[in-house]
Design a protein around this motif. Sequence first.
Motif, PDB file in Angstrom:
ATOM      1  N   ILE A  24       0.826  -1.213   0.000  1.00 61.02           N
ATOM      2  CA  ILE A  24       0.000   0.000   0.000  1.00 61.02           C
ATOM      3  C   ILE A  24       0.860   1.262   0.000  1.00 61.02           C
ATOM      4  O   ILE A  24       0.475   2.268  -0.577  1.00 61.02           O
ATOM      5  CB  ILE A  24      -1.033   0.006   1.152  1.00 61.02           C
ATOM      6  N   LYS A  25       2.033   1.217   0.621  1.00 61.35           N
ATOM      7  CA  LYS A  25       2.946   2.367   0.566  1.00 61.35           C
ATOM      8  C   LYS A  25       3.465   2.554  -0.860  1.00 61.35           C
ATOM      9  O   LYS A  25       3.593   3.669  -1.345  1.00 61.35           O
ATOM     10  CB  LYS A  25       4.113   2.196   1.540  1.00 61.35           C
ATOM     11  N   ARG A  26       3.773   1.456  -1.540  1.00 65.22           N
ATOM     12  CA  ARG A  26       4.250   1.520  -2.914  1.00 65.22           C
ATOM     13  C   ARG A  26       3.193   2.164  -3.815  1.00 65.22           C
ATOM     14  O   ARG A  26       3.515   2.888  -4.750  1.00 65.22           O
ATOM     15  CB  ARG A  26       4.593   0.115  -3.403  1.00 65.22           C
ATOM     16  N   GLU A  27       1.923   1.917  -3.525  1.00 64.44           N
ATOM     17  CA  GLU A  27       0.833   2.463  -4.330  1.00 64.44           C
ATOM     18  C   GLU A  27       0.429   3.873  -3.913  1.00 64.44           C
ATOM     19  O   GLU A  27      -0.517   4.429  -4.439  1.00 64.44           O
ATOM     20  CB  GLU A  27      -0.357   1.511  -4.279  1.00 64.44           C
TER      21      GLU A  27
END
Length: 59
Positions: A24-27
């Motif tokens: 979710i951090k990557r997105e």
Amino acid sequence: MEQAINDGFNQGFKEVYLWAYTQIKREGWTPPDIIYASKPSGTYSDAHYVTLSCDGQMK
């Protein structure tokens, strides 16, 4: 995701874990400000005022 986190805190959990944190951090997901209510959750039989607040700035 945000609803699940808020539900955990509203139920009084001391900690809420994100198992997919890396994904979710990557997105680009960022944690929301925590919103506090002046009355606990529950069922009430009469009307009353509730105040909402948060520690952070509105995004």
